[in-house]
Each structure stands twice: as structure tokens, then as C-alpha cells.
Scaffold this motif. Structure first.
Motif, PDB file in Angstrom:
ATOM      1  N   HIS A  21      63.549  74.777  14.318  1.00  8.85           N
ATOM      2  CA  HIS A  21      64.846  74.101  13.966  1.00  8.85           C
ATOM      3  C   HIS A  21      64.923  74.204  12.626  1.00  8.85           C
ATOM      4  N   ASP A  22      66.278  74.366  12.431  1.00  3.46           N
ATOM      5  CA  ASP A  22      66.808  74.595  10.995  1.00  3.46           C
ATOM      6  C   ASP A  22      67.705  73.029  10.630  1.00  3.46           C
ATOM      7  N   PRO A  23      67.142  72.349   9.658  1.00  2.67           N
ATOM      8  CA  PRO A  23      67.719  71.211   9.387  1.00  2.67           C
ATOM      9  C   PRO A  23      69.151  71.285   8.769  1.00  2.67           C
ATOM     10  N   LYS A  24      69.339  72.612   8.163  1.00  2.00           N
ATOM     11  CA  LYS A  24      70.669  72.810   7.433  1.00  2.00           C
ATOM     12  C   LYS A  24      71.805  72.993   8.611  1.00  2.00           C
ATOM     13  N   LYS A  25      71.245  73.313   9.796  1.00  2.00           N
ATOM     14  CA  LYS A  25      72.391  73.217  10.790  1.00  2.00           C
ATOM     15  C   LYS A  25      72.296  72.287  11.586  1.00  2.00           C
ATOM     16  N   ASN A  26      71.855  70.940  11.046  1.00  2.00           N
ATOM     17  CA  ASN A  26      71.923  69.621  11.716  1.00  2.00           C
ATOM     18  C   ASN A  26      70.846  69.624  12.892  1.00  2.00           C
ATOM     19  N   GLU A  27      70.186  70.508  13.062  1.00  2.00           N
ATOM     20  CA  GLU A  27      69.261  70.617  14.237  1.00  2.00           C
ATOM     21  C   GLU A  27      68.048  69.472  14.068  1.00  2.00           C
ATOM     22  N   PRO A  28      67.715  68.819  15.251  1.00  2.00           N
ATOM     23  CA  PRO A  28      66.620  67.706  14.995  1.00  2.00           C
ATOM     24  C   PRO A  28      65.495  68.378  14.611  1.00  2.00           C
ATOM     25  N   ILE A  29      64.801  67.706  13.629  1.00  2.00           N
ATOM     26  CA  ILE A  29      63.307  68.266  13.100  1.00  2.00           C
ATOM     27  C   ILE A  29      62.319  67.390  13.536  1.00  2.00           C
ATOM     28  N   GLY A  30      62.496  66.387  14.183  1.00  2.00           N
ATOM     29  CA  GLY A  30      61.486  65.531  14.513  1.00  2.00           C
ATOM     30  C   GLY A  30      60.961  64.372  13.567  1.00  2.00           C
ATOM     31  N   PRO A  31      60.216  63.420  13.951  1.00  2.00           N
ATOM     32  CA  PRO A  31      59.873  62.294  12.959  1.00  2.00           C
ATOM     33  C   PRO A  31      58.964  62.684  11.879  1.00  2.00           C
ATOM     34  N   ILE A  32      58.070  63.555  12.145  1.00  2.00           N
ATOM     35  CA  ILE A  32      56.871  63.940  11.139  1.00  2.00           C
ATOM     36  C   ILE A  32      57.798  64.808  10.040  1.00  2.00           C
ATOM     37  N   ILE A 136      66.377  59.356  14.752  1.00  2.00           N
ATOM     38  CA  ILE A 136      67.779  59.948  14.495  1.00  2.00           C
ATOM     39  C   ILE A 136      68.846  58.983  14.209  1.00  2.00           C
ATOM     40  N   GLN A 137      68.735  57.826  15.027  1.00  2.00           N
ATOM     41  CA  GLN A 137      69.571  56.557  14.593  1.00  2.00           C
ATOM     42  C   GLN A 137      69.427  56.095  13.552  1.00  2.00           C
ATOM     43  N   GLN A 138      68.256  55.812  12.942  1.00  2.00           N
ATOM     44  CA  GLN A 138      68.158  54.801  11.715  1.00  2.00           C
ATOM     45  C   GLN A 138      67.414  55.478  10.806  1.00  2.00           C
ATOM     46  N   GLY A 139      66.834  56.622  10.925  1.00  2.00           N
ATOM     47  CA  GLY A 139      66.360  57.446   9.801  1.00  2.00           C
ATOM     48  C   GLY A 139      64.732  57.175   9.653  1.00  2.00           C
ATOM     49  N   VAL A 140      64.303  57.320   8.530  1.00  2.00           N
ATOM     50  CA  VAL A 140      63.001  57.058   7.937  1.00  2.00           C
ATOM     51  C   VAL A 140      62.828  55.653   7.379  1.00  2.00           C
ATOM     52  N   GLN A 141      61.987  54.642   7.728  1.00  2.00           N
ATOM     53  CA  GLN A 141      62.017  53.467   7.428  1.00  2.00           C
ATOM     54  C   GLN A 141      60.504  52.928   7.363  1.00  2.00           C
TER      55      GLN A 141
END
Length: 497
Positions: A21-32, A136-141
Motif C-alpha cells: 500500500h502507498d500511504p501517499k494515496k491514503n491507503e491503510p498501512i496497518g498499525p505497525i 485508523i480512527q484514533q491514530g497512534v497513541q
């Protein structure tokens, strides 16, 4: 020296689905990948239970998304919800890090709920760490887990290696209360109790190996109490505490006038134990000339008191105990081989407390209850979770005896009904470490040669890399290796980051 920030996690299905996946295309890249992109880490160390054909392409892709070095190890699980297997694999993974130089951060999001629960259990009890979650909803915390707990792994019940011993033990008469006093739920100790019960029923000499404080006398008394000699005397003697000039008198007795101070006849321990059991602790301390006379007693069942002329017949079951490696003593000529084979018929190797997985907190609670019952003012005391975690992390070189004395000290000066972490810290004696060195380890209880080699390799590779500021080519030269690839092979073989 600045500590390394290490990100630890299982690799989850959501992560694997993000491969390519490409994060620049707003594709999900997973929690890691999201966590590595958001937080600063020096290295990422993952474990996984998926097939390599799914994981290796993901790792290759992940390395294109971050400058952080990424490593991943396969962890063999029969099921991703098997708590016992997950606990063992996760604990093994965390134990590979340097507690003095590595700051651990655990990402909870990937993996099954069982995996997440085990991370929390380990991270709140045995390993100091931070916790992160990513969505995806809350980001990294970075998250705080607002409770304290204490836990020790209790091995799942497994069939004992010797089914025959188990059957014999179950088929016998009920075990005497002395065996019930040996508190354990560890499979190795349970097997030893079963073996000791079988030995008790056969009138043979017993040799018990074990470090100081492992319960050698408790096993000896249990064997006596479960034997046909139970109504006869049990006599215990510490051989290491007898002055050399009095050994013969203590063992075999003396006649009046045999030496200065012998004002009356006095029986020795063999005579006192006649018909019953004689327990000789620290047996390996006896000198060679005494060993000769002991061999005669065992062979002929008779002895002559010091200053006497008449032989005394004796019927004694001998139970000996030592922390020394008697086979090594036989090989170097300090212990008689013929005596060794006389006493080493029923042999028990008692493990140190640090190797009795699942027993430490069980013993702590049992000892606390026993101590509290002896004095009404000490009743109803409990050990706090934080204090239990300190107990779990301590080496207990003095084994059960050290644990008991530490709890007694903590019990006496704790200010309320709860023994706190401060109470335990104050009660502990921090003995100076004795480094036996890789060439002088005690092999009597067994060693892991691969772990010893790994310790040596890890120490020198880290020193070499530090000296060369991380340059593997130069470090390889310092270590006498042909290339940095040889160094990589050594590092991979022994799991060195």
C-alpha cells in the motif's frame, strides 16, 4: 550511554494486508507501519505466526516505509489463542533484550485478544515498558494501563516423563503429610515427589543433590515418614559443622576415657538412628579417612566406637545430601568411588527456586501464611502486587530459605496489613555477585552450552560494534571474522540485535 528505543509487536493480519500500500494515496498501512511513521524508535523487533510467504514480502515492503531497522522472528504456535504458548513465546522474545540498555515499547494493536492480554500481563509484571495502540480512527497513541497486577506463569499440566513412576505413586498408600508439606505445582517438582515416594517404599540409600535452601532435609524427612521405618528414629546431622577431630566420635560414639573430656559413654548418630534413618547433610565435606570408615559401616552394618573394642551391629537407612558434584569429586580423587556407588542408589536432583516455574508466588503465600499463624499480631497479612513483582524478579540464590527469611523480615516491620514493595526491598539482602565464569560453571544441575556460547558471542559482538561505532566490517575484523557477512551470520544465529 543512551538507551535504545525498541518497538515490539506481533505481526497481525491487518498489517499483512497492507503489503504494497502507498500511504501517499491514503491507503491503510496497518498499525505497525503507522506507529513507526509516527513515533521515534531505534529498532523494531517483531514476532509472527503466519507463513513466511505472507510475512517476508510484508517485511520487505515495511523496510521501504521506514529508516528504522526491522527484524522479525517466527514463533511456533499451535493456535493464536493458546495462552500458554503465546506466553512462552512472548516472554522468550522480551527476555532477549538488554534490560539495562533497551527501553521497550509494546504495540498492542496487532494480533489476537489472547496476544494482547499476554503483552499486558508481561509488561505490567516482568518487563518495564511503554504501551502503544494504533487505529485508523484514533491514530497512534501511547496509553496508560491504570492498574497494578502480579502474575507468574503456571505451566499447563503435562504427562510426567515416567508414567511408571506416576502409576507406582498412585497405587501406593496415601502419601504422608510430610510430602504434602512440599509446596509445588511445578511439573518437575511433582515428578520428584512421585519419585521420592517410590524410593521411600524401597529400603535403599538415597542421595539428594541441591543448592542450599532447596529443601533437601524436607525431602529426607518425607522419605523417612513414608517408609516402613516411620516409627523409628530420624536423626539429622550436618557433616560440614563437625570439627575434624570429633567426626569419629559424632558418627560412631565413644567410650568413657577414650580422649580428654570423654567423661562417659556416648552413642554416635549411627547408634541413635538404629532401626530408622540417618540423614547426613553436606555429605561431600567428609574427609577421605572418614569416607573409608563409613564405607565399612555400609558394607558390614557394624562399627566400633572410639576407644572401644567391641563391634556394634546397626540397621540404618542412610540418606545423604550435598550441593557438591560428587561425580566430579570422584574423578579428581577427593571422593571415594566405591562409597559413591554405595550411597547413590536412589538419587534426587532438587532444582533451585529460580527454575521452579510457577512455584515462587505459591511458596511466598504459603510461607507467609505459616509465619503469620505463629503469632496473632502477624495474622491477616497480604503481599501487594508491586511487592510480588519484586519477589518474581529477585534471583533467590538462597532459595526457599532466603525467601522465608526475607518474608519474615518484611512481615515484622510492615506498618499495616499489606506488605509493600518498600517492605520487600528493605528486607532483601543484595549479595555481591560471584561470577563463576564460562569455564567454571557448576555442571551438577546441568547447563545450556548454547546459552553459554551465546552469552560470550553477544558480549564481544556488542563490544566490537560499540568500538567501531556500528561499522560491521571493522567489527568483523576485530573479532577475527572474514567479512561483515560472517558477523551477520553469527548475529542471526544467536539472536543479537
Amino acid at each position: 550511554m543512551k538507551s535504545r528505543r525498541v518497538l515490539v509487536s506481533w505481526i497481525g493480519d491487518t498489517d499483512l494486508k497492507s503489503t504494497g500500500h502507498d500511504p501517499k494515496k491514503n491507503e491503510p498501512i496497518g498499525p505497525i507501519a503507522s506507529t513507526l511513521a509516527t513515533e521515534a524508535f531505534d529498532v523494531a523487533e517483531f514476532i509472527y505466526n503466519y507463513p513466511d510467504e505472507r510475512v517476508l514480502p510484508y517485511i520487505d515492503w515495511l523496510k521501504t516505509q521506514t529508516d528504522v531497522p526491522v527484524n522479525a522472528k517466527f514463533a511456533n504456535l499451535s493456535s493464536p489463542i493458546n495462552f500458554s504458548e503465546i506466553y512462552l513465546q512472548a516472554s522468550k522474545h522480551l527476555s532477549s533484550f538488554d534490560v539495562n540498555n533497551d527501553h521497550l515499547s509494546i504495540l498492542l494493536s496487532p494480533g489476537t485478544p489472547a496476544m494482547q492480554a499476554v503483552w499486558i500481563l508481561l509488561g505490567k509484571t516482568r518487563y518495564a515498558c511503554d504501551f502503544y495502540q494504533s487505529s485508523i480512527q484514533q491514530g497512534v497513541q501511547k496509553i496508560e494501563i491504570p492498574f497494578e497486577l502480579s502474575a507468574e506463569y503456571i505451566p499447563a499440566a503435562k504427562t510426567l516423563a515416567s508414567d511408571k513412576i506416576g502409576q507406582l505413586a498412585q497405587a501406593s498408600t496415601p502419601i504422608d503429610a510430610a510430602f504434602d508439606n512440599i509446596i509445588t505445582r511445578n511439573p518437575r517438582m511433582m515428578k520428584l515427589k512421585a519419585q521420592a515416594q517410590v524410593i521411600a517404599e524401597h529400603d535403599v540409600p538415597v542421595l539428594i543433590y541441591g543448592e542450599t535452601g532447596t529443601g533437601k532435609e524436607l525431602f529426607a524427612r518425607a522419605i523417612h515418614n513414608a517408609s516402613s521405618r516411620v516409627k523409628q528414629p530420624f536423626v539429622a546431622l550436618n557433616c560440614g559443622a563437625i570439627p575434624s577431630e570429633l567426626v569419629d566420635s559424632v558418627l560412631f560414639g565413644h567410650k568413657k576415657g577414650a580422649f580428654t573430656g570423654a567423661t562417659a559413654d556416648k552413642p554416635g548418630v549411627f547408634e541413635q538412628a538404629n532401626g530408622g534413618s540417618l540423614f547426613l547433610d553436606e555429605f561431600g565435606e567428609l574427609e577421605a579417612n572418614v569416607q573409608v570408615r563409613l564405607l565399612r559401616v555400609l558394607q558390614e552394618g557394624s562399627f566400633t566406637p572410639v576407644g572401644g573394642t567391641k563391634e556394634h551391629k546397626v540397621d540404618v537407612r542412610l540418606i545423604t545430601a550435598t550441593h557438591r558434584n560428587l561425580m566430579e569429586a570422584v574423578s579428581n580423587g577427593t571422593f571415594r568411588e566405591d562409597l559413591f556407588y554405595r550411597i547413590a542408589v536412589g538419587v534426587l536432583h532438587l532444582p533451585p527456586l529460580r527454575e521452579r516455574e510457577g512455584d515462587l508466588l505459591l511458596l511466598a503465600d504459603s510461607l507467609l501464611e505459616a509465619l503469620s499463624s505463629q503469632e496473632s499480631s502477624l495474622e491477616h497479612k497480604i503481599i501487594s502486587p508491586e511487592a510480588k513483582n519484586i519477589i518474581l524478579k529477585h534471583a533467590w540464590k538462597g532459595n526457599v530459605r532466603e525467601l522465608q527469611s526475607t518474608l519474615l523480615r518484611a512481615l515484622l516491620w510492615c506498618e499495616d496489613n499489606t506488605i509493600t514493595s518498600d517492605d520487600i526491598r528493605q528486607a532483601l539482602f543484595q549479595m555481591p555477585e560471584k561470577d563463576a565464569g564460562v569455564m567454571h560453571k557448576d555442571i551438577s544441575q546441568g547447563i545450556d552450552i548454547n546459552n553459554i556460547i551465546g552469552e560470550v558471542v553477544s558480549q564481544y559482538i556488542h563490544q566490537a560494534l560499540g568500538h567501531c561505532n556500528g561499522n560491521k566490517t571493522n567489527a568483523a575484523k576485530l573479532l577475527g571474522l572474514k567479512s561483515y557477512q560472517n558477523l551477520n551470520n553469527w548475529m542471526e544465529k544467536y539472536g543479537i540485535s
